[in-house]
Design an enzyme around this catalytic site. Structure first.
Site, PDB file in Angstrom:
ATOM      1  CG  ASP A  74      39.984  41.905  36.387  1.00 44.14           C
ATOM      2  OD1 ASP A  74      39.390  42.105  35.331  1.00 44.14           O
ATOM      3  OD2 ASP A  74      40.134  42.384  37.560  1.00 44.14           O
ATOM      4  CD  GLN A  75      36.472  38.307  30.376  1.00 47.24           C
ATOM      5  OE1 GLN A  75      35.496  38.639  31.089  1.00 47.24           O
ATOM      6  NE2 GLN A  75      36.738  37.566  29.424  1.00 47.24           N
TER       7      GLN A  75
END
Length: 197
Positions: A74-75
């Site tokens: 995830d970012q």
């Protein structure tokens, strides 16, 4: 051979794995990411920590239901002290681009590997993104050219496309910007003997 599972529907993460010669299966983790983010922020987690927690949650969710080595990623985008979420429409995208104009923001890309419902490795990498000063005319033209596809990216840009025109400087790894820091991931997969050393 250990089966590698990507706990994400992300086409770019899948393409990066495929490009690196890593055969994998996609099993998206359907989680309420906003709820996890909100809980992390309530508990005082840093933006970097939020990216890691989201990656770990995805990896654990899929790993608890499927055999194999599960990769969660995830970012999050940090602008000043705020965590930025995806824009829902072009008006929100325009507001965000105006806010980012002339400023530096940070992309924190978290990764986690899980097996048998347990995290075996996790890491977060950060890219520092400096947006040049953008004119209203440029923003309008950019939004018209890119269309709704940019709403799928948290900062309303894809660096591998027209989004590169937004920036005057980038510090950090290209793969981190795309949401999957490949070099530390490949090093860990070698350690785990999933890929040849």
């Amino acid at each position: 051979m250990t089966q590698l599972i990507l706990a994400s529907a992300s086409a770019s993460r899948s393409a990066l794995l495929t490009g690196a010669g890593l055969t994998h299966t996609k099993i998206p983790a359907h989680l309420d990411e906003d709820a996890i983010k909100d809980e992390c922020l309530l508990c005082g987690h840093s933006p970097k920590s939020v990216a890691l927690k989201l990656a770990e949650a995805k990896a654990l969710h899929v790993s608890s239901r499927n055999p194999g080595l599960v990769l969660g990623g995830d970012q999050v985008l940090q602008l000043e002290k705020d965590l930025i979420s995806k824009s829902h429409n072009m008006d929100e995208a325009r507001v965000l681009l105006k806010r980012m104009s002339g400023k530096t923001h940070y992309l924190h890309a978290g990764m986690a590997l899980a097996e048998n419902g347990m995290i075996v490795w996790s890491q977060v990498e950060t890219a520092e993104m400096t947006v040049r000063t953008l004119s209203d005319a440029f923003i309008d033209n950019y939004l018209a050219q890119t269309g709704n596809k940019i709403l799928s990216s948290v900062g309303c840009y894809q660096l591998e496309g027209e989004g590169v025109h937004l920036f005057e400087a980038i510090r950090g790894d290209y793969f981190t910007v795309l949401g999957l820091p490949l070099l530390p991931l490949l090093a860990q997969l070698r350690n785990l003997k999933v890929v040849m050393a």
